[in-house]
Design an enzyme around this catalytic site. Sequence first.
Site, short mmCIF file in Angstrom:
data_model
loop_
_atom_site.label_atom_id
_atom_site.label_comp_id
_atom_site.label_asym_id
_atom_site.label_seq_id
_atom_site.Cartn_x
_atom_site.Cartn_y
_atom_site.Cartn_z
N TYR A 14 -18.07 23.90 -3.27
CA TYR A 14 -17.82 22.47 -3.52
C TYR A 14 -16.38 22.28 -3.98
CZ TYR A 14 -22.89 22.90 -4.49
OH TYR A 14 -24.22 23.20 -4.45
N LYS A 56 -11.67 2.20 0.55
CA LYS A 56 -10.58 1.52 -0.15
C LYS A 56 -11.24 0.44 -1.01
CE LYS A 56 -6.49 1.33 2.80
NZ LYS A 56 -5.64 0.40 3.54
N GLU A 69 0.83 -1.21 0.00
CA GLU A 69 0.00 0.00 0.00
C GLU A 69 0.86 1.26 0.00
OE1 GLU A 69 -3.96 -0.97 2.41
OE2 GLU A 69 -2.14 -1.30 3.61
N GLU A 126 -8.88 5.71 8.93
CA GLU A 126 -9.52 6.41 10.03
C GLU A 126 -8.86 7.78 10.25
OE1 GLU A 126 -8.71 3.24 9.89
OE2 GLU A 126 -10.03 2.00 11.14
#
Length: 122
Positions: free
Chosen positions: A53, A100, A21, A73
């Site tokens: 936005y 993910k 990762e 998190e």
Amino acid sequence: MDYIHVRDMQFYGYHGVLIEETRLGQRFRATVSLAVNIEEAGKTDDLNKTVSYVGVYELCKEIIEGTPYKLIEAVAETIATRILADYEGQVFGCRVEIIKPDPPIPGHYKEVAVEITRGQFV
């Protein structure tokens, strides 16, 4: 309470615990919902009476494509904290979902995700 949703933003980042990762990176998706009062913006058609936005997208892009975190998190918490600070007085609460779609976990599943809510979000 009114809400602005910026849904299914897609980025490439290097967050994770596993070496694959952090070395190869992976896709991430994010959805952010903001608790706001946009009644005046709706009545006046004035951009200054709402939350941009574009600004929210750019903030998410900067965090997700920026400094790697071990945990999604932490990515979600960083986004929520920044939104509430950057838009203080305009955003009363926010909900952040980080997905993910392809984590390196053996097995059959669609995706993994975390969702957090911070501030006043009814």
